[in-house]
Write a protein that holds these residues in place. Structure first.
Motif, PDB file in Angstrom:
ATOM      1  N   PRO A 101       0.829  -1.212   0.000  1.00  0.00           N
ATOM      2  CA  PRO A 101       0.000   0.000   0.000  1.00  0.00           C
ATOM      3  C   PRO A 101       0.863   1.262   0.000  1.00  0.00           C
ATOM      4  CG  PRO A 101      -0.861  -1.603   1.572  1.00  0.00           C
ATOM      5  CD  PRO A 101       0.439  -2.146   1.057  1.00  0.00           C
ATOM      6  N   PRO A 102       0.545   2.261  -0.841  1.00  0.00           N
ATOM      7  CA  PRO A 102       1.365   3.477  -0.961  1.00  0.00           C
ATOM      8  C   PRO A 102       1.616   4.180   0.366  1.00  0.00           C
ATOM      9  CG  PRO A 102      -0.315   3.405  -2.674  1.00  0.00           C
ATOM     10  CD  PRO A 102      -0.620   2.284  -1.739  1.00  0.00           C
ATOM     11  N   GLU A 103       0.629   4.168   1.247  1.00  0.00           N
ATOM     12  CA  GLU A 103       0.804   4.881   2.515  1.00  0.00           C
ATOM     13  C   GLU A 103       1.801   4.181   3.445  1.00  0.00           C
ATOM     14  OE1 GLU A 103      -2.863   2.231   2.716  1.00  0.00           O
ATOM     15  OE2 GLU A 103      -1.942   3.651   1.321  1.00  0.00           O
ATOM     16  N   ALA A 104       2.024   2.875   3.210  1.00  0.00           N
ATOM     17  CA  ALA A 104       2.958   2.138   4.073  1.00  0.00           C
ATOM     18  C   ALA A 104       4.380   2.124   3.519  1.00  0.00           C
ATOM     19  CB  ALA A 104       2.467   0.700   4.258  1.00  0.00           C
ATOM     20  N   ALA A 105       4.524   2.290   2.212  1.00  0.00           N
ATOM     21  CA  ALA A 105       5.829   2.158   1.564  1.00  0.00           C
ATOM     22  C   ALA A 105       6.910   3.097   2.097  1.00  0.00           C
ATOM     23  CB  ALA A 105       5.667   2.338   0.055  1.00  0.00           C
ATOM     24  N   PRO A 106       6.629   4.402   2.363  1.00  0.00           N
ATOM     25  CA  PRO A 106       7.704   5.312   2.795  1.00  0.00           C
ATOM     26  C   PRO A 106       8.387   4.893   4.092  1.00  0.00           C
ATOM     27  CG  PRO A 106       5.797   6.560   2.063  1.00  0.00           C
ATOM     28  CD  PRO A 106       5.368   5.127   2.146  1.00  0.00           C
ATOM     29  N   GLY A 107       7.686   4.202   4.961  1.00  0.00           N
ATOM     30  CA  GLY A 107       8.267   3.824   6.242  1.00  0.00           C
ATOM     31  C   GLY A 107       9.020   2.506   6.224  1.00  0.00           C
ATOM     32  N   ILE A 108       9.106   1.874   5.082  1.00  0.00           N
ATOM     33  CA  ILE A 108       9.767   0.571   4.992  1.00  0.00           C
ATOM     34  C   ILE A 108      11.237   0.770   4.636  1.00  0.00           C
ATOM     35  CG2 ILE A 108       9.820  -1.627   3.746  1.00  0.00           C
ATOM     36  CD1 ILE A 108       6.818  -1.353   3.341  1.00  0.00           C
ATOM     37  N   PRO A 109      12.169   0.205   5.396  1.00  0.00           N
ATOM     38  CA  PRO A 109      13.602   0.380   5.107  1.00  0.00           C
ATOM     39  C   PRO A 109      14.001  -0.273   3.803  1.00  0.00           C
ATOM     40  CG  PRO A 109      13.274  -1.221   6.870  1.00  0.00           C
ATOM     41  CD  PRO A 109      11.935  -0.588   6.606  1.00  0.00           C
ATOM     42  N   GLU A 110      15.062   0.239   3.181  1.00  0.00           N
ATOM     43  CA  GLU A 110      15.508  -0.263   1.886  1.00  0.00           C
ATOM     44  C   GLU A 110      15.946  -1.722   1.969  1.00  0.00           C
ATOM     45  OE1 GLU A 110      15.931   0.035  -2.117  1.00  0.00           O
ATOM     46  OE2 GLU A 110      15.147   1.562  -0.735  1.00  0.00           O
ATOM     47  N   ALA A 111      16.496  -2.133   3.109  1.00  0.00           N
ATOM     48  CA  ALA A 111      16.944  -3.524   3.268  1.00  0.00           C
ATOM     49  C   ALA A 111      15.778  -4.493   3.099  1.00  0.00           C
ATOM     50  CB  ALA A 111      17.596  -3.714   4.635  1.00  0.00           C
ATOM     51  N   PHE A 112      14.583  -4.052   3.517  1.00  0.00           N
ATOM     52  CA  PHE A 112      13.399  -4.914   3.381  1.00  0.00           C
ATOM     53  C   PHE A 112      13.114  -5.211   1.916  1.00  0.00           C
ATOM     54  CE2 PHE A 112       8.859  -5.142   2.419  1.00  0.00           C
ATOM     55  CZ  PHE A 112       8.462  -6.218   3.197  1.00  0.00           C
ATOM     56  N   TRP A 113      13.230  -4.196   1.063  1.00  0.00           N
ATOM     57  CA  TRP A 113      12.927  -4.385  -0.350  1.00  0.00           C
ATOM     58  C   TRP A 113      13.895  -5.370  -0.992  1.00  0.00           C
ATOM     59  CZ3 TRP A 113       8.318  -2.870  -1.323  1.00  0.00           C
ATOM     60  CH2 TRP A 113       7.797  -1.735  -0.699  1.00  0.00           C
ATOM     61  N   ARG A 114      15.169  -5.326  -0.547  1.00  0.00           N
ATOM     62  CA  ARG A 114      16.150  -6.242  -1.116  1.00  0.00           C
ATOM     63  C   ARG A 114      15.855  -7.689  -0.725  1.00  0.00           C
ATOM     64  NH1 ARG A 114      19.974  -2.254   0.893  1.00  0.00           N
ATOM     65  NH2 ARG A 114      20.518  -0.797  -0.779  1.00  0.00           N
ATOM     66  N   LEU A 115      15.283  -7.868   0.469  1.00  0.00           N
ATOM     67  CA  LEU A 115      14.980  -9.219   0.950  1.00  0.00           C
ATOM     68  C   LEU A 115      13.591  -9.694   0.548  1.00  0.00           C
ATOM     69  CD1 LEU A 115      16.462  -9.012   4.572  1.00  0.00           C
ATOM     70  CD2 LEU A 115      17.423 -10.208   2.591  1.00  0.00           C
TER      71      LEU A 115
END
Length: 264
Positions: A101-115
């Motif tokens: 969800p767009p509203e949740a994406a900004p608070g997610i650390p970049e390391a999470f996206w890599r994993l």
């Protein structure tokens, strides 16, 4: 064969009732209906197997072939991704970000996206061995259970061809309504038949080597859980040319069948 005609008749009749009642593949109700649809063949298989005194092996005794059944869909899906690139643009992490969800994406650390790709694979493995296995078992009881026992005397490859054809044809109403190939529903029907023809030998092989219909259901359920990853990371420019259920998956399964042909 009575069981086969009952399977097609009841399945297609159920879909017609669902469709006439306003059901569509892009609605929440379709998830519940698809589970029912998958279990129509299983219930028919159980009825006729009991009526005819036919044994359908459902032993829960894993061996190394169960591990193969669990991991094969992962390899098949991941290998289909680079083979899809000539037909679609790599989307990578941007596509994964779109699932949050767009509203949740900004608070997610970049390391999470890599994993996240690894997390999606692990979640698919868990689903494939649990809820998806139970759903896929409905189909496997008929196609790699009852029907294989009835056709076994014809030999592995002739039986694979017949089972794969009927299994693919059974999908026809779903495909015509937009399942798997939403932009190519008409061409999607023969494409699905080709795909099930190519997938049936490995499912039969796993069912035999694993000693149980559950081993085939494990492979089938895991593939259902992870196949979407191949359509997420590469732009779906053409339904028939991208992803594990498109030309790349068909090519990879054909290569595996050439290897299997030397051993069965």
């Amino acid at each position: 064969m009575q069981a086969l005609f009952w399977t097609l008749g009841l399945s297609w009749g159920a879909f017609l009732a669902f469709y006439l009642g306003g059901g569509r593949v892009d609605t929440p109700a379709y998830l519940a209906f698809s589970l029912l649809y998958m279990w129509v063949p299983g219930l028919v298989a159980l009825y006729f197997a009991r009526k005819e005194g036919l044994h359908l092996p459902l032993a829960l005794k894993p061996n190394p072939y169960w591990l193969f059944a669990w991991l094969f869909p992962v390899a098949l899906t991941l290998l289909s991704i680079p083979l899809s690139l000539p037909f679609g643009t790599w989307q990578g992490l941007d596509a994964l970000r779109s699932t949050i969800p767009p509203e949740a994406a900004p608070g997610i650390p970049e390391a999470f996206w890599r994993l996240l790709p690894l997390a999606l694979i692990l979640s698919a493995l868990v689903a494939g061995a649990t809820v998806n296995l139970l759903a896929a078992l409905g189909e496997e009881l008929m196609w790699r259970g009852y029907l294989w026992e009835k056709l076994r005397e014809r030999g592995f490859w002739p039986a694979s061809l017949e089972i794969g054809f009927w299994w693919g044809l059974w999908h026809a109403p779903l495909i015509l309504a937009g399942h798997n190939y939403p932009r190519e529903p008409l061409l999607g029907v023969p494409m699905m038949i080709l795909f099930t023809l190519a997938l049936t030998p490995v499912l039969l092989w796993v069912r035999e080597k694993g000693g149980s219909v559950l081993a085939a259901a494990l492979l089938h359920g895991t593939l259902n859980a992870i196949a979407g990853l191949s359509l997420l990371l590469v732009e779906r420019t053409h339904d028939l040319l991208t992803g594990v259920v498109g030309l790349p998956g068909l090519f990879l399964l054909s290569l595996f069948n050439l290897w299997l042909r030397r051993r069965v």
